[in-house]
Design a protein around this motif. Structure first.
Motif: not given
Length: 198
Positions: A6, A8, A21, A25, A63-65, A75, A78, A80, A195
């Motif tokens: 993860v 940031w 997008e 997410e 927001v974090m991938d 990725v 995400r 959020v 997801c």
């Protein structure tokens, strides 16, 4: 479970400042003292969300991938981190400002695959949590209710609390502990499933 990585990637105070997008997410919403940052850090296995001793400090969308198995992999989704709601000491003007970008993000973001609504396992259903869940239903957003701090009540009290929450919210909450890691793998499973279905 595959190891998550993860990262940031930034913050925003308006929906148009959120990154494009490109992947599904998952947004985390909850009252300011529900342990949202602690749970996100437990999911990440490292500190990516700031844990403040003063509730109400998160005033932006963070927001974090997320990739799995290797940080070099693409990725997949995400996370959020949304500002906490319902903290009495936050100025009303700031709370109104939050609403101007929180509601548009939750209602209109096409990449949003799931909203994780965090509630405190040690408290009865709170009016603002009920309001959040009813609003998500009204805008047709998929959501998951997660009962945080599930390690604190006794087993009997936790079971009684979960039953009451299910009766109030209309869905069975997932009890999770950021301290012990209990049910964190199950939470990841549900996040990734949502997801993939988005």
């Amino acid at each position: 479970m595959q190891r998550p990585f993860v990262t940031w990637i930034g913050s925003a105070t308006t929906p148009d400042r959120v990154p494009p997008e490109t992947v599904p997410e998952v947004a985390f919403a909850g009252r300011s003292n529900v342990g949202k940052s602690s749970l996100i850090n437990k999911l990440a296995g490292t500190t990516v969300a700031r844990v403040s001793g003063t509730p109400g400090r998160t005033r932006a969308i963070h927001v974090m991938d997320v990739s799995f198995e290797s940080p070099k992999n693409p990725v997949e989704l995400r996370l959020v981190d949304l500002p906490g709601y319902g903290y009495a000491k936050v100025a009303k003007s700031v709370a109104r400002e939050w609403a101007t970008f929180l509601q548009p993000y939750l209602a209109e973001r096409s990449a949003l695959a799931l909203c994780v609504v965090l509630v405190d396992a040690g408290l009865p259903p709170q009016p603002m949590d009920i309001q959040m869940i009813e609003w998500l239903r009204s805008v047709g957003r998929p959501f998951l209710v997660v009962a945080t701090k599930a390690d604190k009540p006794s087993r009997a009290n936790l079971n009684a609390a979960l039953t009451r929450m299910q009766q109030t919210f209309g869905v069975a909450p997932l009890p999770v502990s950021a301290r012990t890691g209990d049910q964190v793998v199950e939470l990841w499973f549900r996040i990734r499933k949502a997801c993939r279905q988005s």
